[in-house]
Design a protein around this motif. Structure first.
Motif, short mmCIF file in Angstrom:
data_model
loop_
_atom_site.label_atom_id
_atom_site.label_comp_id
_atom_site.label_asym_id
_atom_site.label_seq_id
_atom_site.Cartn_x
_atom_site.Cartn_y
_atom_site.Cartn_z
N VAL A 164 14.11 44.84 67.22
CA VAL A 164 15.14 46.04 67.78
C VAL A 164 14.85 46.18 69.15
CG1 VAL A 164 15.38 48.43 67.58
CG2 VAL A 164 14.51 47.30 65.55
N TYR A 165 16.13 46.13 69.63
CA TYR A 165 16.40 46.47 71.04
C TYR A 165 16.84 48.04 71.13
CZ TYR A 165 15.48 41.76 72.46
OH TYR A 165 14.80 40.43 72.98
N ILE A 166 16.36 48.65 71.89
CA ILE A 166 16.73 50.11 72.25
C ILE A 166 17.37 49.99 73.46
CG2 ILE A 166 15.99 52.45 72.74
CD1 ILE A 166 13.47 52.14 70.94
N TYR A 167 18.79 50.39 73.57
CA TYR A 167 19.75 50.39 74.68
C TYR A 167 20.09 51.79 75.01
CZ TYR A 167 23.97 50.63 71.99
OH TYR A 167 25.18 51.24 71.05
N GLY A 168 19.93 52.66 74.31
CA GLY A 168 20.45 54.36 74.53
C GLY A 168 19.43 54.95 74.33
N MET A 169 19.99 56.43 74.37
CA MET A 169 18.78 57.46 74.35
C MET A 169 19.57 58.70 73.78
SD MET A 169 16.45 57.68 77.74
CE MET A 169 14.74 58.61 77.65
N LEU A 170 20.25 58.48 72.84
CA LEU A 170 20.78 59.68 72.15
C LEU A 170 19.84 60.68 71.86
CD1 LEU A 170 23.67 57.87 70.14
CD2 LEU A 170 24.01 58.91 72.31
N GLY B 65 17.02 55.55 69.93
CA GLY B 65 15.72 55.56 70.46
C GLY B 65 14.90 56.32 69.92
N GLY B 66 14.95 57.77 69.92
CA GLY B 66 13.90 58.62 69.36
C GLY B 66 13.92 58.69 67.97
N PRO C 214 16.28 61.57 73.09
CA PRO C 214 15.45 61.23 74.23
C PRO C 214 13.75 61.51 73.57
CG PRO C 214 16.31 63.27 74.51
CD PRO C 214 16.99 62.58 73.36
N GLY C 215 13.82 62.10 72.31
CA GLY C 215 12.33 62.18 71.66
C GLY C 215 11.56 60.88 71.69
N PRO C 216 10.31 61.15 71.16
CA PRO C 216 9.49 59.99 71.01
C PRO C 216 9.94 59.03 69.93
CG PRO C 216 8.15 61.90 70.73
CD PRO C 216 9.57 62.29 70.83
N THR C 217 9.71 57.72 69.91
CA THR C 217 10.02 56.91 68.94
C THR C 217 8.70 56.72 68.10
OG1 THR C 217 11.09 55.30 70.52
CG2 THR C 217 10.51 54.49 68.34
N GLU C 218 8.86 56.91 66.72
CA GLU C 218 7.71 56.95 65.85
C GLU C 218 7.95 55.76 64.91
OE1 GLU C 218 6.74 60.53 63.74
OE2 GLU C 218 5.80 59.25 62.26
N LEU C 219 6.85 54.84 65.11
CA LEU C 219 6.89 53.57 64.26
C LEU C 219 5.74 53.63 63.17
CD1 LEU C 219 7.04 51.03 67.33
CD2 LEU C 219 8.86 51.80 66.00
N THR C 220 6.17 53.53 62.02
CA THR C 220 5.03 53.27 60.91
C THR C 220 4.92 51.96 60.64
OG1 THR C 220 5.76 55.57 60.16
CG2 THR C 220 4.47 54.20 58.58
#
Lengths: 379, 379
Positions: free
Chosen positions: A286-292, A252-253, A294-300
C-alpha cells in the motif's frame, strides 16, 4: 508586457510563531525573464488537496476569521499546539502557494526557445501559481495545442501524472491490478479512465453510495463502499477476482490501509496449498499518497510478513523514472487532455474570492467531488 | 543405525477446530535416507521466538494444562475465538516443530556426498527439529569444524543469518547505520558484535535499564531505553549522530515503529535548508521481523512521505540475494561460530521437560534474555 503587468497579486500563506495562520494577497513585482525564461499570465490554477497542505497547514479552519478589505482580504486561523511541531520548518516565512496552473506567455527572454513561446497557452508546475504572473523557465512549460483553453490545461500535471504514475509503478513493481481509495475524486476518475483504456483491473474504494454511482457511471467495474456492513467481504471478493496486490491510498489515517492488506492476504491464501505460518509469500503493498485523514494509521497485522506500506509522491517518482519516461507520460497527458485527463471544476473564483470564508469552508473540507479553480486574472 | 534409532520421539503441535491447542510427543519411524540424504541424531535445537508461532500459535498460555504421563506429557490450552481466523490454514493438522538444530550424522544414503558426512557434526535448518532423528538432504547440512559441539552449533541459521541479513539489507538499500529494537535479545547481541566488528553504527532500543547494561557490557555505543521519559530525545540524538535511516523491529505492535520514523525525520531535517511541506526527501525505512507485541501498529505519520514500513523475513531475503551470497553468509557464521555468533542458553531441556508447564511458562513469555535449548536425546 503591458505596464500593469510589471507587478501583480500573489497569494501568500504565513504561519507565525505565535500559532496564527494568515492568508493574504500581496502585490509583487513580476520578475524580469532571463534569457531562458518567460512570463506567463496565469489564468487557471486548481486548488488540489496537495495545495491545502501549504495553504492552510495544520491550522484549524473552524477558527478561521476574515478581515481586510474586499480588494485585499485576509484570513486568519489558529494552529492548535499539537500541530505546531510539524510547522517548525516554515514559521514566520510568507510562502507563495499553488503547485500548477496554465496561462498565456506575455513576455519572453532572449533565447530562441523562450521567444518561440510568445502568445502560446502553456501549462506549468513548480509552485507560486496562485498569482497573476509567473516567471518560469521555458523548458518547464508544457506547450498546449492551438485551441486549448487555460482552464482545460490548469490540471495538466498533478492529477494526470499522479494517476499515470500509479499505473507505471504497478508495472515496474510487478503487480497486475490496482486498488485506489477516495476513488471518486477527480484523480480517481482519471485513474478509472486510464485503467479502462489500458485494460487494467482497478478496485475502487469509496465512502458513500453516491460516490459509487459516480464511478459506475464512467464505467468502473469494481466499486466497494467502505461504509457498507459487507465491506470486508466485498473488498476481498474484488481482490480475489482482480488479483490486485498494490493499493494507492489517499486517506492515510485509520484502519483502511490495514484492511486492504488483510483482504489481499485472504485473497492470496485462497489458492495456497500448504500452511505457512508466516503468511502468504505474495508481496502486498500500500502506498499512502494523501492525508485526507491526518490521524494515525492503525495496522492490525493479520497479513503475514510479505507486505509493505510507504509514502508515495509524484516528484520523487518522476525523478526515479528519469526524464525520458517523464516526457512520455507528459506527451500522453497532452494527447488525451480533453478526454482521459479532462478535469471538472465546481467553482471558478478570483484570488479575492478564494479568500472568502464561504468558499474556503468548502474547499478546505477536501470533500470528494468538490473542486475549485482559481483564475487570478478574473475580470 | 542402531535398532532403537529406527524410530524416535517427535514433538507435535495440533490446533483443533474446537479451539484447543494440544502439544504432545509422538513416536515416529525414522525415514530411511535416499541416496542424497542422511539421518541426523538431533542433540541441540533452540526455542526461538520464530518457533513459538508454530508451537503455540494463537493459544492463550494462561489457560495451559498438563496431562499425560511423565514419558508422554501432553499440554492443552485454549485458542481465543479472535485468534482462530489466523489459524485456519493449520486446523486439525498435527504439525512437527523446530526450525533449526544440530547433531551427529548416524546413517547416510548411497551418494558420495551423503557418505562423506557419516559421523560428522552438522547444523540444519528446515523444520521438524524437535525430534530425536531427522532425515535431511546432505546438501542442506552445514558441516562444522572438528571439535564443535552440537550445542554450539544449534543456532547456526536463524539468528546469525538474520543479523547478517539485516546488515546486508542495510548495504543493499543504501543506508549507512542501523536501528534495532528488543536489542538485548540473543539476536540483538549478535548484531552488536557484527556491527562492532564491521564498523557500523547501531542504535539499540531496549525496554529496561537492565537490558541497556547487557548491551553496554558487550561494547554497544548507542543504547536508548524506550521506557525512559527522555526516550524520544535520546533516540533522536542517536539518530542525528549515526545517520541511521533503517530500523529492524522485533516488536511490531504499538507506537515504536512510528516513533523511530519520526526521530529519523527530525534528524534528517536538522540539516535541511529549505522548508518542504512533504517532509524530508531522505528515505526512512522500518522492517518488522517479529511480533513480540501482536497488537496493532500505530503510525502517527509526522514523518513526511519518504518512508516505508514492511515485513522482513530471513528466507525471502536469502532467496532474493541468491545462493552464492547465502553461502558467503553461512561461511562467515561457521568461521565466527564461537565468537560473533556464540549463543547462550539459560536452560537445556529434554523433549519431555520442554512440555512441563513450569518451563513452558518461561519460554512462551518471549522474555528477552531467556533462551531455551532442547536436547531431544538428553539421557
Amino acid at each position: 508586457m503591458s505596464a500593469d503587468s510589471k507587478s501583480g497579486l500573489q497569494l501568500r500563506s504565513l504561519i507565525k510563531k505565535s500559532g496564527e495562520l494568515e492568508i493574504s494577497l500581496v502585490e509583487v513585482p513580476t520578475a524580469e525573464p532571463s534569457a531562458e525564461e518567460v512570463v506567463v499570465r496565469v489564468e487557471a490554477t486548481p486548488i488540489n488537496p496537495s495545495d491545502l497542505g501549504l495553504l492552510i497547514g495544520a491550522a484549524d479552519m473552524a477558527t478561521a476569521k476574515a478581515s481586510g478589505s474586499r480588494e485585499a482580504p485576509v484570513i486568519t486561523a489558529k494552529v492548535p499546539d499539537g500541530g505546531m511541531r510539524a510547522m517548525a520548518g516554515r514559521l514566520d516565512q510568507s510562502m507563495p502557494v499553488g503547485n500548477e496552473g496554465a496561462g498565456v506567455v506575455i513576455k519572453t527572454g532572449s533565447s530562441e526557445a523562450a521567444k518561440a513561446l510568445l502568445g502560446k497557452t502553456v501549462a506549468m508546475v513548480g509552485g507560486a501559481m496562485y498569482a497573476q504572473y509567473r516567471t518560469i523557465r521555458a523548458s518547464d512549460c508544457l506547450v498546449l495545442p492551438e485551441g486549448t483553453l487555460p482552464a482545460e490545461a490548469a490540471s495538466c500535471f498533478v492529477n494526470p501524472l499522479t494517476s499515470l504514475g500509479m499505473v507505471e509503478t504497478m508495472r515496474r513493481e510487478g503487480h497486475k491490478a490496482l486498488v485506489h481509495t477516495a476513488a471518486a475524486s477527480n484523480l480517481g476518475q482519471m485513474l478509472n479512465k486510464i485503467c479502462l483504456k489500458d485494460g487494467i483491473a482497478l478496485v475502487n474504494i469509496v465512502r458513500s453510495p453516491g460516490q459509487a454511482d459516480i464511478l459506475r457511471r464512467i464505467g468502473a467495474k469494481y466499486v466497494v463502499d467502505s461504509t457498507s456492513p459487507t465491506f470486508m467481504n466485498d473488498l476481498t471478493e474484488a481482490l480475489v477476482e482482480t488479483g490486485a496486490t498494490l493499493a494507492f491510498d489517499a486517506i492515510g489515517g485509520g484502519k483502511l490501509a490495514g484492511q486492504i492488506l488483510t483482504g489481499m492476504e485472504i485473497a492470496a491464501n485462497k489458492n495456497a496449498k500448504v500452511y505457512n505460518r508466516y503468511g502468504s509469500t505474495v508481496h502486498k503493498q500500500v502506498y499512502i499518497y494523501g492525508m485526507l485523514d491526518p490521524g494515525p494509521t492503525e495496522l492490525t497485522r493479520s497479513f503475514g510478513f510479505a507486505w509493505g506500506i510507504g509514502g508515495w509522491l509524484l516528484f520523487p517518482f518522476l525523478q526515479k523514472v528519469g526524464p525520458a519516461e517523464a516526457a512520455k507520460l507528459r506527451a500522453r497527458v497532452v494527447a488525451e487532455l480533453k478526454t482521459t485527463f479532462a478535469s471538472h471544476y465546481t467553482q471558478v473564483v478570483s484570488l479575492q474570492e478564494a479568500l472568502q470564508l464561504s468558499h474556503l469552508a468548502i474547499y478546505a473540507r477536501r470533500a470528494t467531488g468538490e473542486k475549485y479553480l482559481i483564475n487570478p486574472n478574473k475580470g
